[in-house]
Write an enzyme that holds these catalytic residues in place. Structure first.
Site, PDB file in Angstrom:
ATOM      1  N   SER A   1       0.820  -1.215   0.000  1.00 47.09           N
ATOM      2  CA  SER A   1       0.000   0.000   0.000  1.00 47.09           C
ATOM      3  C   SER A   1       0.857   1.269   0.000  1.00 47.09           C
ATOM      4  O   SER A   1       1.512   1.558  -0.978  1.00 47.09           O
ATOM      5  CB  SER A   1      -0.948  -0.056   1.192  1.00 47.09           C
ATOM      6  OG  SER A   1      -1.896   0.962   1.128  1.00 47.09           O
TER       7      SER A   1
ATOM      8  N   ASP B   1      -1.855   6.318  -3.508  1.00 47.69           N
ATOM      9  CA  ASP B   1      -0.806   5.560  -2.823  1.00 47.69           C
ATOM     10  C   ASP B   1      -0.351   4.423  -3.753  1.00 47.69           C
ATOM     11  O   ASP B   1      -0.768   4.355  -4.911  1.00 47.69           O
ATOM     12  CB  ASP B   1      -1.309   5.048  -1.465  1.00 47.69           C
ATOM     13  CG  ASP B   1      -2.414   4.020  -1.596  1.00 47.69           C
ATOM     14  OD1 ASP B   1      -3.136   4.053  -2.611  1.00 47.69           O
ATOM     15  OD2 ASP B   1      -2.558   3.183  -0.686  1.00 47.69           O
TER      16      ASP B   1
ATOM     17  N   ASP C   1      -0.930   1.259  -4.139  1.00 54.60           N
ATOM     18  CA  ASP C   1      -1.868   0.310  -4.745  1.00 54.60           C
ATOM     19  C   ASP C   1      -3.175   0.979  -5.171  1.00 54.60           C
ATOM     20  O   ASP C   1      -4.131   0.303  -5.542  1.00 54.60           O
ATOM     21  CB  ASP C   1      -2.131  -0.892  -3.822  1.00 54.60           C
ATOM     22  CG  ASP C   1      -2.852  -0.515  -2.533  1.00 54.60           C
ATOM     23  OD1 ASP C   1      -2.737   0.650  -2.108  1.00 54.60           O
ATOM     24  OD2 ASP C   1      -3.529  -1.386  -1.956  1.00 54.60           O
TER      25      ASP C   1
ATOM     26  N   ASP D   1      -5.697   2.500  -3.850  1.00 50.19           N
ATOM     27  CA  ASP D   1      -7.030   2.441  -3.236  1.00 50.19           C
ATOM     28  C   ASP D   1      -7.347   3.760  -2.534  1.00 50.19           C
ATOM     29  O   ASP D   1      -8.436   3.937  -1.998  1.00 50.19           O
ATOM     30  CB  ASP D   1      -7.193   1.240  -2.288  1.00 50.19           C
ATOM     31  CG  ASP D   1      -6.191   1.224  -1.151  1.00 50.19           C
ATOM     32  OD1 ASP D   1      -5.250   2.044  -1.157  1.00 50.19           O
ATOM     33  OD2 ASP D   1      -6.347   0.381  -0.249  1.00 50.19           O
TER      34      ASP D   1
HETATM   35 MG    MG Z   1      -3.443   1.414  -0.242  1.00 53.96          MG
END
Ligand code: MG
Length: 454
Positions: free
Chosen positions: A94, A237, A239, A241
């Site tokens: 992340s 960020d 990844d 999300d």
């Molecule tokens: Mg994330």
């Protein structure tokens, strides 16, 4: 849970998080799931392929076929899970620094695994009780192409394309070399925006900035907004999300202000929203204005998801939930955080008025965050004891749902250990910056003294 903390398992790759460990987690997951097929996705981290290879071997050894999705944003992997009805192992850390990696487990409904499911997998892992398939029944591994394109198409179908396109917006985008580099530029272009990017090439060394979308990592984005006269800046960020925004003047917008603005647009009287124990006064004020309810959980998306599911099962409407770090749920869309979807919902607001105006009602709050590192559990425990003592002697209401939150009425301060790094985090908020700084500083000094005496 010893292995799966609040954010799955994360650590420095090939040191704390080794291929051997990932292989065992994958064997345990394959064993506990007992399904025919599981997918594996990863973000752009340099060690992602190495660890995904280990996960694929572990799964195949339990007799599970494996779909290799390659580099995909976590919400894209969740989209695939739901569409195909298969669980997914996502190799991602992340927002953590480049040397980290981690594992996130997603169920066949596209939702991050609940604590009870994680516990089942952890049991298999700790007992080392794995299904070992005979050689000719081990799983087949195949590469699946086109997931990022399908994911972008699904996003496009879920937002108000016309309103956004009609506004002729210029979007300055900073995917931070992460998985969003592969999807967000195309997504915003397809929405009819003019897109300019910084840190837009996928690169697991993250040469332009660290994956965490915090102001100190996003100065280039502010400059890009100003240089291109963009209407909005958007950062993800690692990844993708999460989404964080800049206004048309290149000024950083607090994640808490964004959450409050989106909540004000989504919530109706009688609705419920869910946030974590570090929730901003901004969201508290929006909820009060609208006549909605606010439920607080321990920090960590799993806790928020669990609470949303419970509320919805009881017939409550939960149109929005999330935290001030840019991780926002729109449960009517999906029970997952999606940086691109969040940004598109924000663009629907930007189509109506400038970002600075959207954020203005939530401007005059001061948030202070500080971290204290520790090197041993003794140091950490000494700091937490000191926080407890401080709480009991302060003229404040104490909430111990997750760490120590002291509510003073006009302000609050929270001390809690990070779930992923050797840090105790201190949060404080007040309308007055000196008040917030003072409370954070008082807690910081208390913990520092305790740590140094430990
Ligand atoms: Mg994330």
């Amino acid at each position: 849970m010893e292995v799966f903390g609040s954010s799955g398992t994360r650590g420095v790759a090939n040191d704390e998080l080794t291929p051997a460990f990932v292989l065992r987690v994958a064997k345990a997951a394959g064993t506990a799931w007992g399904v025919d097929r599981v997918a594996i996705a990863r973000d752009t981290r340099y060690t992602g392929r190495m660890l995904a290879d280990a996960a694929a071997s572990g799964l195949a050894s339990t007799g599970t076929d494996v779909d290799r999705l390659g580099v995909v944003p976590t919400p894209g992997a969740q989209f695939y899970a739901e569409r195909e009805g298969v669980p997914v192992i996502v190799v991602t850390a992340s927002h953590n620094p480049p040397q980290y990696n981690g594992i996130k487990l997603v169920g066949s409904d596209g939702v991050e695994l609940a604590v009870s499911d994680l516990e089942r997998i952890e049991e298999a892992l700790l007992a080392e009780s794995y299904t070992d398939a005979p050689w000719d029944e081990t799983g087949r591994v195949r590469e699946v192409e086109g997931v990022t394109t399908d994911y972008v198409d699904a996003l496009l179908a879920a937002v108000d394309r016309e309103a956004i396109a009609d506004a002729d917006l210029t979007v300055a985008l900073d995917p931070g070399h992460g998985a969003g580099s592969l999807t967000s530029p195309e997504f915003f272009r397809e929405l009819g925006c003019r897109v300019v990017t910084v840190n837009g090439q996928p690169d697991g060394h993250f040469p332009g900035r660290d994956p965490e979308p915090v102001p100190e990592n996003l100065e280039d984005l502010g400059r890009l907004v100003r240089a291109t006269d963009a209407d909005v800046g958007i950062a993800h960020d690692g990844d993708a999300d999460r989404a964080i925004f800049f206004d048309e003047n290149g000024e950083y917008v607090e994640g808490d202000a964004t959450l409050a603005a989106l909540a004000a647009a989504e919530l109706e009287e009688g609705d419920t929203t869910v946030s974590a124990v570090n929730v901003s006064q901004r969201l508290v004020d929006v909820v009060d204005d609208v006549g909605a309810d606010l439920e607080l959980t321990p920090i960590g998306s799993t806790n928020i998801i669990t609470r949303i599911e419970e509320l919805e099962a009881n017939g409550r409407r939960v149109p929005i939930a999330g935290e001030g770090n840019g991780g926002i749920f729109f449960p009517g869309y999906r029970l997952s955080r999606d940086g691109a979807f969040t940004a598109a919902r924000f663009l629907e607001l930007v189509a109506e008025r400038p970002v600075s105006e959207i954020a203005a009602p939530y401007d005059d709050y001061a948030n202070v965050r500080r971290n204290i590192e520790y090197e041993s559990t003794a140091e950490r425990d000494a700091m937490l004891d000191a926080a407890a003592n401080h709480a009991h002697s302060a003229d404040a209401d104490l909430n111990t749902r997750d760490g120590y939150r002291l509510d003073y009425g006009d302000a609050w301060v929270l001390a809690r250990p990070s779930g992923t790094e050797p840090l105790v985090r201190i949060y404080a908020e007040a309308r007055d910056v000196d008040r917030a700084n003072g409370l954070a500083e008082e807690m910081y000094e208390t913990l520092l003294d305790a740590r140094d005496e430990a």
